[in-house]
Design an enzyme around this catalytic site. Structure first.
Site, PDB file in Angstrom:
ATOM      1  NE  ARG A   1     -13.066 -40.644   6.183  1.00  0.00           N
ATOM      2  CZ  ARG A   1     -12.436 -41.489   7.025  1.00  0.00           C
ATOM      3  NH1 ARG A   1     -13.108 -42.466   7.616  1.00  0.00           N
ATOM      4  NH2 ARG A   1     -11.159 -41.344   7.285  1.00  0.00           N
TER       5      ARG A   1
ATOM      6  CE1 TYR B   1     -31.337 -38.121 -12.711  1.00  0.00           C
ATOM      7  CE2 TYR B   1     -29.894 -39.282 -11.199  1.00  0.00           C
ATOM      8  CZ  TYR B   1     -30.123 -38.245 -12.082  1.00  0.00           C
ATOM      9  OH  TYR B   1     -29.127 -37.329 -12.320  1.00  0.00           O
TER      10      TYR B   1
ATOM     11  CG  ASP C   1     -34.950 -42.750  -5.222  1.00  0.00           C
ATOM     12  OD1 ASP C   1     -35.480 -41.787  -4.654  1.00  0.00           O
ATOM     13  OD2 ASP C   1     -33.993 -42.640  -6.008  1.00  0.00           O
TER      14      ASP C   1
ATOM     15  CE  LYS D   1     -33.296 -34.185  -7.839  1.00  0.00           C
ATOM     16  NZ  LYS D   1     -31.847 -34.223  -7.810  1.00  0.00           N
TER      17      LYS D   1
END
Ligand code: P1T
Length: 385
Positions: A53, A105, A177, A202
């Protein structure tokens, strides 16, 4: 070879940054370290890795590479773009305020409005491409200005340099973004932004076979706070997905060029088609911010939107008839996708917000892939006929 090497070009860094041959075997390609934990030789004595982690060598290679491409020192890979955004908002506290571009978005809007607003963070939305719009929203609790440029799905641009200056003068940080253009076409940190977010689902991964996100910054304080939150909240990317993203970065430059070439051809074709009312692509001189696009970015990417003539019935007919374009949410993969934002990606926006923005039943969004250009144009031709 030492990394990062500033003088190397984008393509060289995309292939090599963070990826020295494996010290154990000399493997040229960074292995997938499928391990949750690492041996200590004595309590507290280890090779820099304790628990996956916190750190994983495959994920670290991807984080180093993507940060290098964005011109930043710190990178954090997440299990999704949304958990990257979630972790960023955890830099804030109750009572803090975020100014956002009005078109974004739908999932990010839903996260802000339905998860974080009830917890006491406030958000306001404005068309930040308009002069004076940001100044009108700022207050003494504003901590972030959150931008998408181009925005999803209306392809609006904002002047990142100008807005960063205004935000910084008011003591706020700027988040961009950069999902739609990738660092190949736009480098927000060079333009003045503080933090860059990607849905790596993406273009960065580019093959539609995983969900992922990444956040980068060049600011030491933000880097250290994000490092703590990344590990403590734990929305990390798994080793296999980090490996796939790392592999995909190697072809980002050639993919983005091919996406752009095909998108330009599709935009030009649609612009002249009698069934199409309006095309929104930053690479067309008809885009209202074409000059800004040419100044701020080194290319216009593979995303475009258009309004078809007619109502929902015409839009449905087109979306059901395409054969190479697949009717699906998401974007940025090598295959062409098409979708209906009002019903699909932006369904969670209230009807009045959609109406105000212009996300109506005639709006279609396309993610133009890298298939044979003539095949894509022929597919659109038969679907629009
Ligand atoms: O889906 P995820 O990896 O969690 O990323 C969310 C996200 C963040 N930012 C932008 C600009 C995005 O486009 C997305 C996800 N978008 C879609 C799924 C879509 O079809 O628009």
């Amino acid at each position: 070879m030492q990394w990062p090497e500033e003088q190397f070009g984008f393509e060289t860094r995309a292939i090599h940054a963070g990826q020295a041959p494996d010290p154990a075997t000399g493997a040229v390609i960074t292995p997938v370290y499928m391990t949750s934990t690492y041996a200590h030789t004595s309590p507290g004595e280890h090779k820099g890795y304790e628990y996956s982690r916190s750190h994983n060598p495959t994920r670290s290679a991807f984080e180093t590479c993507v940060a290098n491409l964005e011109g930043a020192r710190y990178g954090f890979a997440f299990a999704s773009g949304c958990v990257g955004a979630t972790t960023l908002i955890h830099l804030l506290k109750q009572g803090d305020h975020v100014v956002c571009c009005d078109d974004m978005y739908g999932g990010t809007y839903r996260l802000f409005e339905q998860v974080f607003r009830p917890k006491g963070i406030t958000f306001s939305y404005a068309d930040l491409s308009v002069d004076g719009a940001l100044e009108a929203q700022l207050n003494d609790r504003t901590r972030f200005v959150w931008l998408e440029s181009p925005s999803n799905p209306l392809m609006k641009l904002v002047d990142i340099t100008r807005l960063s200056q205004i935000a910084h003068a008011a003591g706020a940080r700027v988040v961009v973004d950069n999902t739609f253009l990738s660092p190949y076409f736009q480098k927000p940190i060079e333009l003045g932004a503080d933090l860059v977010l990607h849905s790596t689902t993406k273009y960065i991964n580019g093959h539609s076979d995983l969900i992922g996100g990444v956040v980068v910054t060049d600011d030491q304080d933000l880097g250290e706070r994000l490092s703590f939150l990344h590990n403590t909240i734990g929305g990390i990317q798994g080793a296999m997905d980090a490996y796939l993203c790392l592999r995909s970065l190697k072809t980002l430059a050639v993919r983005m060029q091919a996406h752009q070439t095909n998108a330009m051809a599709v935009a030009t074709y649609l612009q002249d088609h009698p069934a199409v009312d309006r095309v929104i692509y930053p690479g067309l001189a008809s885009h209202p911010q074409y000059d800004l696009a040419c100044r701020q970015t080194t290319g216009h990417g593979g995303m475009l939107s258009c309004y078809l003539k007619g109502d929902l019935a015409q839009a449905r007919h087109f979306l059901e008839k395409v054969r190479i374009f697949t009717l699906a949410e998401s974007l940025g993969g090598v295959e062409s996708l098409v979708e209906h934002p009002a019903i699909m990606t932006h369904a969670s926006l209230p009807a009045e917000v959609k109406l105000k923005l212009g996300i109506n039943d005639s709006l279609i969004r396309m993610s133009v892939g890298i298939e044979t250009q003539a095949d894509l144009l022929a597919d659109l031709d038969q679907a629009l006929s």
